[in-house]
Design an enzyme around this catalytic site. Structure first.
Site, PDB file in Angstrom:
ATOM      1  N   ASP A  20       0.836  -1.207   0.000  1.00 14.63           N
ATOM      2  CA  ASP A  20       0.000   0.000   0.000  1.00 14.63           C
ATOM      3  C   ASP A  20       0.869   1.256   0.000  1.00 14.63           C
ATOM      4  O   ASP A  20       2.005   1.235   0.476  1.00 14.63           O
ATOM      5  CB  ASP A  20      -0.924  -0.030   1.226  1.00 14.63           C
ATOM      6  CG  ASP A  20      -2.112   0.909   1.078  1.00 14.63           C
ATOM      7  OD1 ASP A  20      -2.348   1.407  -0.039  1.00 14.63           O
ATOM      8  OD2 ASP A  20      -2.807   1.145   2.088  1.00 14.63           O
ATOM      9  N   ASN A  68     -10.906  -2.535  -5.481  1.00 11.55           N
ATOM     10  CA  ASN A  68     -10.119  -1.632  -6.341  1.00 11.55           C
ATOM     11  C   ASN A  68     -10.746  -1.418  -7.720  1.00 11.55           C
ATOM     12  O   ASN A  68     -10.371  -0.483  -8.434  1.00 11.55           O
ATOM     13  CB  ASN A  68      -8.672  -2.128  -6.493  1.00 11.55           C
ATOM     14  CG  ASN A  68      -7.831  -2.001  -5.242  1.00 11.55           C
ATOM     15  OD1 ASN A  68      -6.923  -2.787  -5.002  1.00 11.55           O
ATOM     16  ND2 ASN A  68      -8.126  -0.999  -4.417  1.00 11.55           N
TER      17      ASN A  68
HETATM   18  C1  IPE Z   1      -5.434  -2.716  -0.219  1.00 13.89           C
HETATM   19  O1  IPE Z   1      -5.076  -1.400  -0.432  1.00 13.89           O
HETATM   20  C2  IPE Z   1      -5.464  -3.451  -1.528  1.00 13.89           C
HETATM   21  C3  IPE Z   1      -4.165  -3.664  -2.155  1.00 13.89           C
HETATM   22  C4  IPE Z   1      -3.008  -3.369  -1.644  1.00 13.89           C
HETATM   23  C5  IPE Z   1      -4.221  -4.270  -3.448  1.00 13.89           C
HETATM   24  P1  IPE Z   1      -6.178  -0.243  -0.592  1.00 13.89           P
HETATM   25  O2  IPE Z   1      -5.432   1.018  -0.682  1.00 13.89           O
HETATM   26  O3  IPE Z   1      -7.092  -0.578  -1.706  1.00 13.89           O
HETATM   27  O4  IPE Z   1      -6.984  -0.381   0.758  1.00 13.89           O
HETATM   28  P2  IPE Z   1      -7.731   0.712   1.602  1.00 13.89           P
HETATM   29  O5  IPE Z   1      -8.645   1.431   0.657  1.00 13.89           O
HETATM   30  O6  IPE Z   1      -6.694   1.604   2.179  1.00 13.89           O
HETATM   31  O7  IPE Z   1      -8.446  -0.068   2.656  1.00 13.89           O
HETATM   32  C1  IPE Z   2      -1.490   0.195  -3.348  1.00 15.61           C
HETATM   33  O1  IPE Z   2      -1.293   1.560  -3.396  1.00 15.61           O
HETATM   34  C2  IPE Z   2      -1.668  -0.422  -4.719  1.00 15.61           C
HETATM   35  C3  IPE Z   2      -3.043  -0.819  -5.046  1.00 15.61           C
HETATM   36  C4  IPE Z   2      -4.054  -0.840  -4.217  1.00 15.61           C
HETATM   37  C5  IPE Z   2      -3.291  -1.228  -6.414  1.00 15.61           C
HETATM   38  P1  IPE Z   2      -2.491   2.596  -3.423  1.00 15.61           P
HETATM   39  O2  IPE Z   2      -2.818   2.885  -4.826  1.00 15.61           O
HETATM   40  O3  IPE Z   2      -3.604   2.111  -2.585  1.00 15.61           O
HETATM   41  O4  IPE Z   2      -1.802   3.861  -2.757  1.00 15.61           O
HETATM   42  P2  IPE Z   2      -2.469   4.890  -1.743  1.00 15.61           P
HETATM   43  O5  IPE Z   2      -3.031   4.105  -0.609  1.00 15.61           O
HETATM   44  O6  IPE Z   2      -3.506   5.625  -2.499  1.00 15.61           O
HETATM   45  O7  IPE Z   2      -1.317   5.747  -1.327  1.00 15.61           O
HETATM   46 MG    MG Z   3      -4.083   2.395  -0.607  1.00 16.78          MG
END
Ligand code: IPE
Ligand code: IPE
Ligand code: MG
Length: 242
Positions: A20, A68
């Site tokens: 993340d 996502n």
């Molecule tokens: C969790 O990250 C999913 C992945 C790393 C693929 P998100 O960024 O989607 O999760 P939330 O929204 O912070 O819970």
């Molecule tokens: C994790 O990074 C990757 C995926 C969930 C695909 P994020 O895209 O959730 O990054 P933040 O949480 O917005 O920084």
């Molecule tokens: Mg995220």
């Protein structure tokens, strides 16, 4: 980079990672979110190498959740494209290190070209038995558990299974990858204290390591620190300290 993995007393068999913070990493640099995902793909490569060095058998990364799909189309398309280009770039490395690629999640929901590209590498690496790299894609743990319940119910209806014989093992056996042991260690980057629908069943007794580091900055050294932290944990499984 060579890190002293051999100095660690306990090495988990299976490590699972919620990758993340890609978006925030990019935003802080005034870049588009996809640039964070691209840099994050380099972290996957670094951690895969480090996991091999450490002697870890299974590495699972959460790359795309069922939730996502609600991100802007531009980002979803960019992530799918990145997945394909990363496979093109890293497939040789999987062969060189004899690593098997597996996917967990709603495979049929992925765009056809992505499925085809994935299937090619899944098939090409299927015989590697010692190390497995699992990518959770369009993965959601509640869907996984609900699907397992459905398949168990079908077996009961068909008379193949008795309701009174359903136990924890039955549920485990009907999840996506029943032959994979539960992760001993779960890492989440970028500081969020939640599971975001990741491996709810499998992480019941896992140790958690949460770091504030954004995923694109999480490389070999950070991975080593996570394993060090794991080594300092006292796993009691509901018992008392020995
Ligand atoms: C969790 O990250 C999913 C992945 C790393 C693929 P998100 O960024 O989607 O999760 P939330 O929204 O912070 O819970
Ligand atoms: C994790 O990074 C990757 C995926 C969930 C695909 P994020 O895209 O959730 O990054 P933040 O949480 O917005 O920084
Ligand atoms: Mg995220």
């Amino acid at each position: 980079m060579t890190l002293p993995f051999q100095s660690l007393e306990k090495i988990p068999r299976h490590v699972a990672i919620i990758m993340d913070g890609n978006g925030r990493w990019a935003q802080e640099r005034g870049l588009a979110r996809i640039e964070g995902h691209k840099e994050g793909a380099q972290s996957v490569r670094a951690v895969l190498r480090a996991a091999k060095q450490a002697g870890i058998e299974y590495l699972t990364v959460y790359a795309f959740s069922t939730e996502n799909w609600k991100r802007p189309k531009l980002e979803v398309d960019g992530l799918m494209k990145l997945l394909v280009s990363s496979l093109d770039a890293y497939e040789q490395e999987l062969h060189d290190n004899q690593i098997r690629l597996r996917i967990m999640g709603q495979f049929e929901r992925l765009p056809l070209p992505v499925r085809m590209r994935l299937q090619k590498t899944i098939d090409a690496t299927a015989d590697y038995a010692d190390r497995t790299f699992i990518v959770a894609l369009s993965y959601g743990s509640r869907t996984e558990i609900a699907d397992a319940a459905k398949r168990i119910a079908e077996k009961v209806e068909a008379g193949e299974l008795k309701a009174k014989d359903i136990d924890e093992q039955t549920v485990s056996d009907h999840l996506y990858l029943p032959d994979v042991p539960d992760p001993e260690l779960m890492i989440r980057t970028s500081g969020e204290l939640r599971l975001s629908n990741f491996l709810l069943w499998q992480l019941s007794y896992s140790e958690f390591h949460i770091t504030d580091t954004y995923w694109p900055d999480f490389r070999e050294e950070e991975f080593f620190h996570a394993l060090e932290a794991y080594n300092s944990r006292d796993r009691r499984y509901g018992g008392v300290r020995k």
